[in-house]
Design an enzyme around this catalytic site. Structure first.
Site, PDB file in Angstrom:
ATOM      1  N   GLU A 123      15.494  15.904  24.840  1.00 46.55           N
ATOM      2  CA  GLU A 123      16.207  14.800  24.545  1.00 46.55           C
ATOM      3  C   GLU A 123      16.656  14.285  25.862  1.00 46.55           C
ATOM      4  OE1 GLU A 123      20.039  15.933  22.754  1.00 46.55           O
ATOM      5  OE2 GLU A 123      20.267  13.809  22.087  1.00 46.55           O
ATOM      6  N   LYS A 157      17.885   8.598  17.286  1.00 49.04           N
ATOM      7  CA  LYS A 157      18.522   9.573  16.590  1.00 49.04           C
ATOM      8  C   LYS A 157      19.362   9.201  15.652  1.00 49.04           C
ATOM      9  CE  LYS A 157      21.558  13.268  18.685  1.00 49.04           C
ATOM     10  NZ  LYS A 157      22.082  13.956  20.077  1.00 49.04           N
ATOM     11  N   CYS A 190      17.768  16.437  18.413  1.00 46.91           N
ATOM     12  CA  CYS A 190      18.982  17.563  18.451  1.00 46.91           C
ATOM     13  C   CYS A 190      19.853  17.642  17.106  1.00 46.91           C
ATOM     14  CB  CYS A 190      19.844  17.072  19.809  1.00 46.91           C
ATOM     15  SG  CYS A 190      20.966  18.647  20.160  1.00 46.91           S
TER      16      CYS A 190
END
Lengths: 584, 584
Positions: free
Chosen positions: B39, B119, B155
């Site tokens: 990330e 994300k 994540c």
């Protein structure tokens, strides 16, 4: 109908005082009409992580229950309501906050406390972190009271910007209701000239929704953030009233019918300003313009000085101190700090100055410091640091066999001074007030744990150029109370022979413009050089700025009086590759 | 098909290095298959306000363009893709960020760089502020490559909790696609034992989506936050491989078909853990349990020491220092700091200790300090502060006519020591390493600008009880390299005669439990007293804790090794009414 504006001044989490205020209002003057209180009046603002703290939550819930029980026990009265800001918890079975809302509570005599509106726009930029803690409301708030339609807003709701999906003002219009009153309960942080923006925007909304707009703001200094009050009411273009700044205040106003007479805009359905045009005017145009430090006029100087005095007094009072220590250097910054403190000193407070010369301190520095203290009638102590410094140097020679030279020799003077200053502060149970200015903080022109120490910074949001403006203003009003030699002399840290700030830094008029270009105009090095700012100065300032993050991280709270300040609303990693700052 | 895990270790905003890494991968080993990067690999993480900085944005945009141009110029190759984390700007005509997304960029030889997934879950608690900067994605990400279906995650997407409206894993299932691979690109902050939680959760998701799960985490110390790497791949319950911790690493693994054989859960559609059960197990039950400080086993001690050594080295390297100064007091904290530094010292680094006794320093303190430096082979200097202190006292008598006594007398010793320590640091171009522990920071048992100084804190997330655990572990492995007397002696600040920490504080085993009760178990004073913790200790600790916020605000970055630490993820106002902390 009467509208009562309660411009309250309460300490965060001081629940007993907050309840007492409410109960007293009702006992002493149970005035009929609508009583308005600021955003988060019931808890304080900003709470940051406190609102997640279990002890805080349990105490606050008891506090709300006590108010609710008290209200319920009152005899019914259809002619009085209280509208108060607070937060509302939805807890999980484990007593964890599942949802926290920033709401308006409605209190009616004889009824339970009721949350009737949730803030829709949650500011989350700069010092604001509301999305970290709160959930936004999805629908606008309206209330009917004595056949009047009231539009409800909390602070940011009146300030939509491009990052929000909704504009509550527009949504209120869409309800099709004819409003008799718009209210906004605020906890709106102060900066110089913000009040005129608030009034301008309020007038627009008043016209747009065709109703008077009543705005109540809290008063308080919360570490670095100030709330200035200045609650007001407008009806179209007319200012109906305005409360004091930086003071608890109260007024009752009649609710008039909407007055459109003075409205100058042909299309009265249009809101003409934007958040961007009001708050970031320097960065919303494609054609970048040369940055400059806006000269402060007399009113702005007066307001800024009042703000700084208020901020430091708030901090001291809430932390339980009534004595201040200031280290005078013979320079303009410490002179200004001492003067501002003196101008705001209350009868229960104490102020003392300490001057700690080394062999590099000129006679002029002593004269300036002494004369200022005489002018201000402040106790003045002199502790020369030469013996101490020589003791340190001989310790290094004796035990490490290496003399202190260069930077080590310069910094140790500054740190010995802070050691003595803080010893005196401990001795007198005082707090030491920091004297760094914004320009120094930006380029790291200070010794960490040396001249950068202090419980709170008065000038950390004031560029050096502005320090002179404020000093000159004070001298105009107070007959050169600040010795004019300190305004005329070239700035120097006096840590070595004949040192001048310009040995290491560009002249402050150039330095400040470059800093303002980076911070408030969002210019990069290339653009500033293209605009004609000196190439070498732009690059050296970029480098100093990038390399001093570590000092800012350990700096004390800075009283905020500008839209963009160092401190809590400025968060930049220390460890990074910072070459992009000087990328040309 | 091969999956290549690039566990990268890059400095924030070091764009040239990042590009070089990408270009080198392709030149040296243009391996076919899927190349996975962490990330925010392309920019660094966490950026905080840097991502709003105009200089940063212009440099980053050029950097992305350079990568895109390079990729486009490569010969087409259908068998290679790079999936890399980065941020994606949508800018207004004024070049302000209108929207910033945390995305996965797809790089294919012969094509332009393309953002393919945003994300969905943006963490915004504790140290995380992603909602302050980023806009979330609304839809799950999938990619087809060489006829394989890939599920994309960044994540937090694998860690839904009650505050999120969506669970990306469930949403991926709802697509009805049959996945061959799940990838998660992470910048996941380290804490002790976090890795087993990651693997546990990854296995659950692997079973739930019936595909192998490949996880790539970055390596880096960013001020206080550590990223430990430990990238891994699981296939159902099977661990396919795991990379090193706190080190740049690389591996290539074959992509196997899903292996459900070992799965023990009858209902394989069920994810059995929750974020809450993994990360806040102590606060999710109604029946509150007595807090305790979990003893660290040997593995945990080893890992924690490695983490602390890595963190301090990262900070020093990125800030351009290779020399460290530590002030030894003869106490356990400074001994442990020096030892940890020595254990991680590289050949280009330097470490030095300085011992600064006063008349209150016992012979034992000197012996301990000297012996430790002998054991560690570290240069050891002694500078007695008695002369300096006497000079200060006589300055106060001579110039202010008032001797330094009590707190002023105690604190000045600590501040003279920091002044000498920093002078030595300046003299040798070293950084001073802070030696405070978490218990002291919590109750303010330190002198601000005195023993609280330093560029970075090694033990600020380690309770005193744990300091002993780490010291004993090191002694077990390294043959009592830390003099055992320092482990056996009662803790003392030695600022006055016969002073012991227990004069002002509860014994550390009780103090630490109360602190852990407040910080990690979310207990209030009443609950802890009801559980049997000593009434007076609970109240005195509550009061000390509340009154020391001002010291924490000016504290240096603390290397974070726990879920709840002081530092950037802990934000509490100084000025407040804190009586609720001890509300019983």
């Amino acid at each position: 109908m009467k509208i009562h504006l309660h411009q309250t001044h309460q300490t965060i989490a001081c629940f007993a005082d907050i309840r007492k205020y409410i109960f007293d209002v009702f006992i002493s003057k149970p005035l009929t009409g609508i009583h308005l209180f600021p955003e988060s009046f019931l808890c304080g603002y900003p709470l940051q992580d406190l609102c997640l703290n279990y002890s805080f939550i349990t105490s606050y819930q008891k506090h709300l229950q006590a108010i609710s029980d008290w209200a319920k026990a009152l005899p019914k009265n259809e002619d009085i309501i209280f509208l108060m800001g607070g937060i509302k918890y939805t807890l999980t079975p484990d007593h964890l906050p599942k949802k926290i809302e920033n709401v308006i509570y409605l209190l009616r005599p004889g009824e339970e406390l009721l949350a009737i509106y949730t803030k829709m726009l949650l500011p989350n930029y700069d010092i604001f972190d509301e999305k970290k803690y709160f959930d936004p409301g999805k629908t606008v708030g309206t209330l009917k009271f004595n056949s009047k339609n009231i539009a409800l807003m909390i602070c940011e709701d009146m300030w939509p910007n491009a990052s929000y999906e909704l504009d509550p003002t527009t949504e209120l219009k869409k309800t099709g209701l004819s409003f008799d009153l718009i209210i906004n309960l605020s906890a709106s942080p102060y900066d110089i000239s913000k009040q005129e923006k608030r009034i301008l925007r309020a007038k627009e909304i008043s016209h747009f929704l065709k109703a008077p707009f009543f705005y109540v703001n809290r008063v308080g200094g919360e570490d670095e953030i100030l709330f200035d009050g200045q609650s007001f009411a407008v009806n179209g273009d007319e200012l109906l009233g305005q409360l004091n700044r930086f003071k608890k205040d109260f007024t009752s106003l009649n609710l008039p019918p909407y007055n459109k007479s003075a409205y100058h805009d042909v299309d009265n359905n249009k809101v003409t300003t934007t958040w961007e045009s009001l708050f970031v005017p320097n960065i919303i145009q494609n054609s970048k313009k040369l940055p400059h430090i806006k000269p402060l006029n007399d009113n702005e100087c007066m307001e800024a000085i009042e703000a700084l005095g208020f901020g430091v007094n708030e901090y001291a009072r809430k932390c339980g101190f009534n004595k201040f220590q200031v280290a005078l250097s013979g320079g303009i910054d410490s002179c200004l700090v001492l003067t501002i403190l003196k101008l705001h000193l209350t009868s229960t407070q104490n102020l003392e100055a300490i001057y700690m010369p080394s062999k590099f301190s000129g006679d002029l520095s002593l004269d300036i410091s002494k004369n200022l203290c005489q002018n201000l009638k402040i106790p003045f102590h002199i502790i020369p640091i030469e013996d101490l410094k020589m003791t340190c140097k001989s310790l290094f020679i004796k035990h490490i066999n290496q003399d202190l030279q260069g930077l080590a020799d310069e910094n140790i003077q500054s740190r010995l001074r802070s050691t003595l200053l803080l010893a005196r502060a401990n001795q007198t149970n005082a707090i030491a007030i920091n004297t760094s200015n914004k320009s120094e903080i930006a380029v790291g022109y200070s010794t960490i744990y040396g001249d950068s120490v202090g419980a709170i910074s008065l000038l950390g949001d004031v560029y050096k150029s502005e320090v002179y403006m404020l000093a000159k203003y004070i001298n105009k009003i107070h007959h050169n109370i600040i010795p004019i030699e300190v305004i005329q002399r070239p700035p120097t840290a006096e840590l070595r022979d004949n040192q001048k700030d310009t040995d290491s830094l560009p002249p402050y008029d150039i330095l400040d413009v470059i800093l303002e270009g980076m911070l408030s105009y969002r210019l990069n090095a290339r653009q500033m050089i293209e605009m004609g700012l000196p190439h070498d100065d732009v690059l050296s300032v970029s480098k100093l700025y990038k390399n001093s993050e570590y000092k800012r991280v350990q700096f004390c709270p800075i009283i905020k009086i500008k839209p963009k300040s160092f401190g809590f609303g400025y968060r930049v990693p220390i460890a990074k590759d910072g070459t992009f700052y000087s990328d040309i």
